[in-house]
Each structure stands twice: as C-alpha cells, then as structure tokens.
Design a protein around this motif. Structure first.
Motif, mmCIF file in Angstrom:
data_model
loop_
_atom_site.group_PDB
_atom_site.id
_atom_site.type_symbol
_atom_site.label_atom_id
_atom_site.label_comp_id
_atom_site.label_asym_id
_atom_site.label_seq_id
_atom_site.Cartn_x
_atom_site.Cartn_y
_atom_site.Cartn_z
ATOM 1 N N CYS A 1 7.871 25.431 34.587
ATOM 2 C CA CYS A 1 8.365 24.127 34.136
ATOM 3 C C CYS A 1 8.184 23.110 35.259
ATOM 4 C CB CYS A 1 9.842 24.247 33.767
ATOM 5 S SG CYS A 1 10.617 22.689 33.294
ATOM 6 N N SER A 2 7.658 21.934 34.929
ATOM 7 C CA SER A 2 7.423 20.907 35.946
ATOM 8 C C SER A 2 8.693 20.117 36.280
ATOM 9 C CB SER A 2 6.304 19.961 35.510
ATOM 10 O OG SER A 2 6.653 19.317 34.310
ATOM 11 N N ILE A 3 9.795 20.461 35.638
ATOM 12 C CA ILE A 3 11.066 19.816 35.983
ATOM 13 C C ILE A 3 11.848 20.683 36.977
ATOM 14 C CG2 ILE A 3 13.309 19.017 35.114
ATOM 15 C CD1 ILE A 3 11.888 18.190 32.522
ATOM 16 N N CYS A 4 12.045 21.966 36.633
ATOM 17 C CA CYS A 4 12.851 22.846 37.498
ATOM 18 C C CYS A 4 12.003 23.723 38.420
ATOM 19 C CB CYS A 4 13.761 23.731 36.653
ATOM 20 S SG CYS A 4 12.906 24.964 35.639
ATOM 21 N N PRO B 1 10.941 27.932 26.313
ATOM 22 C CA PRO B 1 9.953 26.851 26.394
ATOM 23 C C PRO B 1 9.790 26.102 25.075
ATOM 24 C CG PRO B 1 8.853 28.987 26.320
ATOM 25 C CD PRO B 1 10.320 29.251 26.438
ATOM 26 N N CYS B 2 9.706 24.786 25.170
ATOM 27 C CA CYS B 2 9.430 23.960 23.994
ATOM 28 C C CYS B 2 8.342 22.964 24.383
ATOM 29 C CB CYS B 2 10.683 23.270 23.474
ATOM 30 S SG CYS B 2 11.546 22.226 24.637
ATOM 31 N N THR B 3 7.443 22.698 23.442
ATOM 32 C CA THR B 3 6.292 21.847 23.706
ATOM 33 C C THR B 3 6.423 20.546 22.921
ATOM 34 O OG1 THR B 3 4.928 23.799 24.049
ATOM 35 C CG2 THR B 3 3.773 21.738 23.642
ATOM 36 N N LEU B 4 6.269 19.432 23.620
ATOM 37 C CA LEU B 4 6.346 18.115 22.982
ATOM 38 C C LEU B 4 5.032 17.823 22.259
ATOM 39 C CD1 LEU B 4 8.061 16.160 25.925
ATOM 40 C CD2 LEU B 4 9.139 17.304 23.981
ATOM 41 N N THR B 5 4.994 16.744 21.498
ATOM 42 C CA THR B 5 3.782 16.420 20.724
ATOM 43 C C THR B 5 2.584 16.144 21.616
ATOM 44 O OG1 THR B 5 4.491 14.125 20.543
ATOM 45 C CG2 THR B 5 5.000 15.566 18.690
ATOM 46 N N CYS B 6 2.802 15.785 22.873
ATOM 47 C CA CYS B 6 1.707 15.543 23.813
ATOM 48 C C CYS B 6 1.178 16.854 24.408
ATOM 49 C CB CYS B 6 2.172 14.633 24.936
ATOM 50 S SG CYS B 6 3.583 15.301 25.850
ATOM 51 N N HIS B 7 1.782 17.974 24.026
ATOM 52 C CA HIS B 7 1.403 19.321 24.454
ATOM 53 C C HIS B 7 1.888 19.689 25.849
ATOM 54 C CE1 HIS B 7 -0.817 19.768 20.790
ATOM 55 N NE2 HIS B 7 -1.493 18.653 21.060
ATOM 56 N N HIS B 8 2.767 18.904 26.442
ATOM 57 C CA HIS B 8 3.395 19.304 27.692
ATOM 58 C C HIS B 8 4.611 20.176 27.337
ATOM 59 C CE1 HIS B 8 1.282 15.715 29.509
ATOM 60 N NE2 HIS B 8 0.931 16.727 30.299
ATOM 61 N N THR B 9 4.810 21.221 28.109
ATOM 62 C CA THR B 9 5.872 22.188 27.831
ATOM 63 C C THR B 9 6.919 22.141 28.934
ATOM 64 O OG1 THR B 9 4.289 23.596 26.694
ATOM 65 C CG2 THR B 9 6.332 24.636 27.380
ATOM 66 N N PHE B 10 8.189 22.316 28.528
ATOM 67 C CA PHE B 10 9.316 22.299 29.445
ATOM 68 C C PHE B 10 10.349 23.312 28.973
ATOM 69 C CE2 PHE B 10 7.489 18.086 29.057
ATOM 70 C CZ PHE B 10 7.197 17.772 30.376
ATOM 71 N N CYS B 11 11.270 23.666 29.861
ATOM 72 C CA CYS B 11 12.412 24.485 29.448
ATOM 73 C C CYS B 11 13.267 23.624 28.512
ATOM 74 C CB CYS B 11 13.282 24.870 30.644
ATOM 75 S SG CYS B 11 12.492 25.864 31.909
ATOM 76 N N ARG C 1 16.439 23.605 28.246
ATOM 77 C CA ARG C 1 17.570 23.108 29.040
ATOM 78 C C ARG C 1 17.158 21.901 29.890
ATOM 79 N NH1 ARG C 1 17.813 27.332 32.229
ATOM 80 N NH2 ARG C 1 16.704 26.298 33.897
ATOM 81 N N CYS C 2 15.973 21.982 30.491
ATOM 82 C CA CYS C 2 15.498 20.886 31.363
ATOM 83 C C CYS C 2 15.239 19.614 30.571
ATOM 84 C CB CYS C 2 14.227 21.306 32.097
ATOM 85 S SG CYS C 2 14.499 22.599 33.327
ATOM 86 N N ILE C 3 14.609 19.760 29.416
ATOM 87 C CA ILE C 3 14.294 18.561 28.632
ATOM 88 C C ILE C 3 15.585 17.941 28.083
ATOM 89 C CG2 ILE C 3 13.807 19.498 26.317
ATOM 90 C CD1 ILE C 3 11.599 16.980 28.172
ATOM 91 N N THR C 4 16.575 18.772 27.793
ATOM 92 C CA THR C 4 17.874 18.261 27.333
ATOM 93 C C THR C 4 18.528 17.435 28.439
ATOM 94 O OG1 THR C 4 18.195 20.097 25.804
ATOM 95 C CG2 THR C 4 20.173 18.913 26.496
ATOM 96 N N LYS C 5 18.540 17.960 29.659
ATOM 97 C CA LYS C 5 19.123 17.221 30.787
ATOM 98 C C LYS C 5 18.354 15.919 31.036
ATOM 99 C CE LYS C 5 21.019 21.175 33.265
ATOM 100 N NZ LYS C 5 20.892 22.035 34.455
ATOM 101 N N TYR C 6 17.032 15.983 30.896
ATOM 102 C CA TYR C 6 16.197 14.805 31.107
ATOM 103 C C TYR C 6 16.531 13.717 30.077
ATOM 104 C CZ TYR C 6 12.055 11.845 31.231
ATOM 105 O OH TYR C 6 11.202 10.777 31.285
ATOM 106 N N ILE C 7 16.659 14.099 28.818
ATOM 107 C CA ILE C 7 16.972 13.120 27.760
ATOM 108 C C ILE C 7 18.298 12.425 28.067
ATOM 109 C CG2 ILE C 7 17.533 12.804 25.308
ATOM 110 C CD1 ILE C 7 15.872 15.369 24.778
ATOM 111 N N GLN C 8 19.269 13.185 28.547
ATOM 112 C CA GLN C 8 20.600 12.632 28.817
ATOM 113 C C GLN C 8 20.591 11.600 29.945
ATOM 114 O OE1 GLN C 8 22.599 16.389 29.344
ATOM 115 N NE2 GLN C 8 23.348 16.379 27.228
ATOM 116 N N THR C 9 19.546 11.602 30.764
ATOM 117 C CA THR C 9 19.449 10.603 31.838
ATOM 118 C C THR C 9 18.693 9.357 31.393
ATOM 119 O OG1 THR C 9 17.367 11.453 32.745
ATOM 120 C CG2 THR C 9 19.427 12.433 33.581
#
Length: 184
Positions: free
Chosen positions: A17-20, A27-37, A39-47
């Motif tokens: 994961c490029s966040i942690c 792992p979950c992949t966004l529509t742009c095909h970048h993948t993140f944990c 948990r990490c993407i949830t924390k990122y959205i909250q910021t």
C-alpha cells in the motif's frame, strides 16, 4: 530461498500500500486502478472534507474521483463499498503460504508442533494452511469446523488453488470458469 527472495520482490513492488507502506490488508481498487488497504483509504477519506462534500473518493496517487455507490452510508463504510481486489488478495495469500510452508514433505505437523512434538506431516489443509500428521488428519476430518476441508498430500499442496470466499455469501467459494465451455 530463491522463492522467498522473489516473494519479497513481488510484495515490495506490487503488493504494498502506498499509504502505509505495508502489505495490503483488505485491498480495494479505485476506478483509476490504484489499490490501497481498505483501512488506509478510509482514514484518507476522513481527512478530506472535499471528498465528504462531493461524496467521492479522490485517489491519493492521481486524484481521480471514484463515486461511492451508497454515499448516504457513514463515511467509515465508503471504502467497504468498493469491490475488494480478490486477485491481489489471492497473490498475497499464495505468497504467504509459500513463504511459511517448506517445499519438502518432511514438514512437521503444525498441530503437534504447538504441543512441542515434531511428528512428520502427511497432509496439507489449504483452508487452515496447516500441515497435519496421520493422527491429526483423523481429528481434522471429523471436526465440525474442518470436516468439509479438502486435504491434499504435502507434495502436491503447491498445485492446490487458494480458495477465495465470497464477500456477500460467506459460506461460498468464488469459482472461476470459462463461460463458453464451463471448464475451470
């Protein structure tokens, strides 16, 4: 040893994961095909107040927005609405299995090792990811939680496919087959 080094290279280059900067967890992949944990993407959205306001998930790498399927749900659940990356999770599971289980059939029984014995393993349970001696195989086959597990000979465990459970129907395995000829 070479397998472990290859596994580390694959993990470091493709399964981190490029966040942690850790191996992906859920792992979950966004529509742009970048993948993140997840948990990490949830924390990122909250910021990101702009993400909450627009009801989209901006990619931390390229900033492309991913629409949230059900934005009326709490922000903490948004990343969980994105389809999980079962191929990436399968790669992680496969590498972990190969790293933690020696290639020879002289592997000791995992259960017996927990009580201090070094009984040679005879079978492998891909569901539990454990080596079993003849005695523990009998117990494994009659236990209500593991009686439906398909055991394989230790020498053939690397050929066994990793089962992926359906995220919606927890008791079902995800199956892959050709739509035209129905072969796996």
């Amino acid at each position: 040893m070479a397998t472990a080094r290859l596994g580390k290279k694959v993990t470091d280059n493709f399964l981190t994961c490029s966040i942690c900067f850790e191996t992906y967890t859920d792992p979950c992949t966004l529509t742009c095909h970048h993948t993140f944990c997840q948990r990490c993407i949830t924390k990122y959205i909250q910021t990101r107040p702009d993400a909450v306001h627009s009801k989209t998930i901006p990619c931390p790498c390229c900033r492309q927005d991913t629409k949230v399927p059900n934005p009326s749900r709490p922000v903490e659940e948004w990343a969980g609405q994105i389809k999980p990356s079962i191929i990436i999770q399968g790669l992680i599971d496969t590498l972990r299995t190969e790293e933690h289980v020696p290639e020879t059939s002289s592997t000791c029984c995992t259960i017996c090792q927990q009580i201090g014995e070094t009984t040679p393993g005879a079978m492998w349970c891909p569901e539990c990811e454990v080596a079993l001696c003849d005695r523990c195989v009998k117990t494994h086959r009659v236990s209500p939680t593991s009686q439906d597990h398909d055991l394989c000979d230790l020498s053939s465990r690397s050929k066994d496919r990793r089962r992926v459970k359906c995220t919606e129907h927890k008791s079902n395995n995800v199956e892959f087959h050709c739509k035209d000829c129905q072969s796996e």
